[in-house]
Design a protein around this motif. Structure first.
Motif, PDB file in Angstrom:
ATOM      1  N   PRO A   1      39.653  35.739  47.477  1.00 58.46           N
ATOM      2  CA  PRO A   1      39.152  36.735  46.518  1.00 58.46           C
ATOM      3  C   PRO A   1      40.095  37.923  46.365  1.00 58.46           C
ATOM      4  O   PRO A   1      40.686  38.398  47.336  1.00 58.46           O
TER       5      PRO A   1
ATOM      6  N   ARG B   1      35.065  35.121  36.584  1.00 64.51           N
ATOM      7  CA  ARG B   1      34.289  34.442  37.603  1.00 64.51           C
ATOM      8  C   ARG B   1      34.956  33.113  37.933  1.00 64.51           C
ATOM      9  O   ARG B   1      35.713  32.557  37.110  1.00 64.51           O
ATOM     10  N   PRO B   2      34.710  32.581  39.140  1.00 61.78           N
ATOM     11  CA  PRO B   2      35.304  31.300  39.520  1.00 61.78           C
ATOM     12  C   PRO B   2      34.997  30.223  38.486  1.00 61.78           C
ATOM     13  O   PRO B   2      33.879  30.116  37.985  1.00 61.78           O
ATOM     14  N   GLY B   3      36.008  29.445  38.163  1.00 64.75           N
ATOM     15  CA  GLY B   3      35.886  28.417  37.135  1.00 64.75           C
ATOM     16  C   GLY B   3      36.476  28.829  35.811  1.00 64.75           C
ATOM     17  O   GLY B   3      36.766  27.966  34.961  1.00 64.75           O
ATOM     18  N   ASP B   4      36.648  30.120  35.580  1.00 64.29           N
ATOM     19  CA  ASP B   4      37.253  30.570  34.331  1.00 64.29           C
ATOM     20  C   ASP B   4      38.671  30.022  34.188  1.00 64.29           C
ATOM     21  O   ASP B   4      39.419  29.902  35.164  1.00 64.29           O
TER      22      ASP B   4
ATOM     23  N   CYS C   1      40.480  30.918  37.624  1.00 68.23           N
ATOM     24  CA  CYS C   1      39.835  31.733  38.647  1.00 68.23           C
ATOM     25  C   CYS C   1      39.200  30.812  39.688  1.00 68.23           C
ATOM     26  O   CYS C   1      38.643  29.769  39.347  1.00 68.23           O
ATOM     27  N   VAL C   2      39.268  31.236  40.945  1.00 72.97           N
ATOM     28  CA  VAL C   2      38.715  30.442  42.039  1.00 72.97           C
ATOM     29  C   VAL C   2      37.935  31.348  42.976  1.00 72.97           C
ATOM     30  O   VAL C   2      38.094  32.576  42.971  1.00 72.97           O
ATOM     31  N   ALA C   3      37.072  30.724  43.781  1.00 74.99           N
ATOM     32  CA  ALA C   3      36.316  31.489  44.771  1.00 74.99           C
ATOM     33  C   ALA C   3      37.167  31.805  45.991  1.00 74.99           C
ATOM     34  O   ALA C   3      36.910  32.778  46.714  1.00 74.99           O
ATOM     35  N   GLU C   4      38.177  30.963  46.250  1.00 79.42           N
ATOM     36  CA  GLU C   4      39.044  31.185  47.404  1.00 79.42           C
ATOM     37  C   GLU C   4      39.921  32.424  47.201  1.00 79.42           C
ATOM     38  O   GLU C   4      40.095  32.894  46.089  1.00 79.42           O
TER      39      GLU C   4
ATOM     40  N   THR D   1      37.430  37.935  42.316  1.00 79.55           N
ATOM     41  CA  THR D   1      37.743  36.511  42.314  1.00 79.55           C
ATOM     42  C   THR D   1      39.211  36.305  42.671  1.00 79.55           C
ATOM     43  O   THR D   1      40.036  37.223  42.577  1.00 79.55           O
TER      44      THR D   1
ATOM     45  N   VAL E   1      42.771  34.252  41.743  1.00 80.28           N
ATOM     46  CA  VAL E   1      43.422  33.663  40.575  1.00 80.28           C
ATOM     47  C   VAL E   1      44.540  32.752  41.061  1.00 80.28           C
ATOM     48  O   VAL E   1      45.359  33.163  41.892  1.00 80.28           O
TER      49      VAL E   1
ATOM     50  N   ALA F   1      41.732  40.276  39.044  1.00 79.53           N
ATOM     51  CA  ALA F   1      41.302  39.703  40.318  1.00 79.53           C
ATOM     52  C   ALA F   1      40.598  40.751  41.174  1.00 79.53           C
ATOM     53  O   ALA F   1      39.546  40.480  41.775  1.00 79.53           O
TER      54      ALA F   1
END
Length: 353
Positions: A326, A179-182, A321-324, A255, A257, A250
């Motif tokens: 995907p 998930r984003p932030g990982d 990991c980022v939300a951008e 998400t 990466v 990903a």
């Protein structure tokens, strides 16, 4: 750097057409062609929610127990290489697939596919390797099978191993949990196994011996789980290398990466060999490394636990990991630019496991 007789065209795997009407080498390379074969042929034929998870091992429930179950076939050529051989891979590869679910491996099956005319001494050496590797990994080989094919219809020795292990309570490790932030953590340097096999197979010399990293990783994983049972994803970057593993996670999780290329540890001899051969170390296979996706608040403690273990002493944070973007892996290069790290079509080095 070569013996003057090596034909490099023999090991270069050309990119086959995606709509090829027959099986090509790329279908076994761990890249896009392998994924298409699995998703468009095997998954519709077999069905099932567990299989659809496409993890390194399947997590199944029997009574109150959660078990990890995995199988793999080893066709490496040559049978022995610096740091190991097909017997080590047959044990460590399946043990590591189980470990990527957080499981403690317990039992293996072992099946031999032998070509008529193969020396018994060769088969004996492989069997001894398997026994020694199983004892080192503290697992038991409890069943097996042997088949023989006509001379000319095999390549000496192929080995299949399947394994089962127990998943501890509270552990849920699978590709879709990123998930984003990982934070993305790599357990050690990449590229050693693929280059070690290539050096022997093609008679190449790079000034120093490059040794395969083949090793059982479940002990390292258990140390990580002592820090937190909420590790989101574990993958061992074998066929297709680190790039394939990051892309698989990903895509499974939806998400993005971001990979810091400068943070990825690449041994100098491997980097030199890849530069000479025109290879990208991100796509070269490993057999004793893992990549972990963990929550940011747990990352420092997990990294410390990894570095305290012999197989994780060179562990490093390599991305997040980022939300951008995907399902897409983007690498930040040493020059400050960005590039997409796509899933390889086939594989750079065939027959490395």
């Amino acid at each position: 750097m070569t013996d003057g007789t090596t034909d490099l065209a023999d090991w270069s795997c050309p990119a086959p057409l995606r709509d090829h009407p027959v099986v090509v080498m790329g279908h076994g390379g761990g890249g896009a062609l392998s994924a298409e074969l699995t998703e468009h042929l095997f998954l519709p034929a077999y069905g099932g929610e567990v299989l659809a998870g496409l993890a390194d091992s399947a997590a199944v429930t029997m009574g109150t127990a959660r078990l990890a179950f995995s199988t793999d076939t080893y066709v490496v050529r040559p049978l022995a290489f610096p740091g190991g051989g097909i017997g080590d891979l047959a044990v460590n590869g399946t043990v590591n697939d189980l470990a990527m679910s957080g499981a403690v491996p317990a039992y293996l099956s072992c099946a031999f596919l032998l070509e008529e005319g193969t020396p018994m001494s060769t088969v004996g050496r492989v069997a001894d390797q398997i026994g020694a590797a199983a004892r080192a990994a503290e697992v038991q080989v409890v069943t097996g099978d042997t088949k023989v094919v006509d001379s000319g219809h095999g390549d000496g020795v192929y080995v299949n191993t399947s394994g089962i292990g127990l998943i501890p309570d509270g552990v849920d490790i699978r590709p879709g949990r990123a998930r984003p932030g990982d934070v993305v953590i790599l357990s050690g340097p990449v590229g050693q196994h693929g280059i070690a096999v290539l050096s022997v197979r093609e008679g190449l010399s790079f000034g120093t011996e490059i040794v395969s990293d083949t090793a059982p990783l479940h002990g390292l994983v258990q140390e990580m789980l002592l820090v937190t049972r909420d590790i989101h994803v574990l993958r061992d970057p074998t066929r297709g290398g680190l790039a394939a593993s990051l892309n698989e996670v990903a895509r499974a999780s939806g998400t993005g990466v971001v990979l810091d290329e400068r943070a990825v540890p690449v041994p100098e001899p491997v980097a030199a060999a890849c530069a000479f051969l025109g290879l990208d170390p991100l796509y070269v296979a490993n057999e004793g490394r893992l990549v972990a996706f963990v929550a940011r608040e747990d990352a420092d403690a997990v990294l410390e636990a990894m570095r305290a273990h012999v197989l994780g002493r060179d562990a490093a944070v390599i991305g997040a990991c980022v939300a951008e973007h995907p399902s897409v892996v983007v690498a930040r290069t040493a020059l400050g630019a960005s590039r997409i790290v796509d899933l390889p079509l086939g594989e750079q080095l065939p027959r490395i496991c």
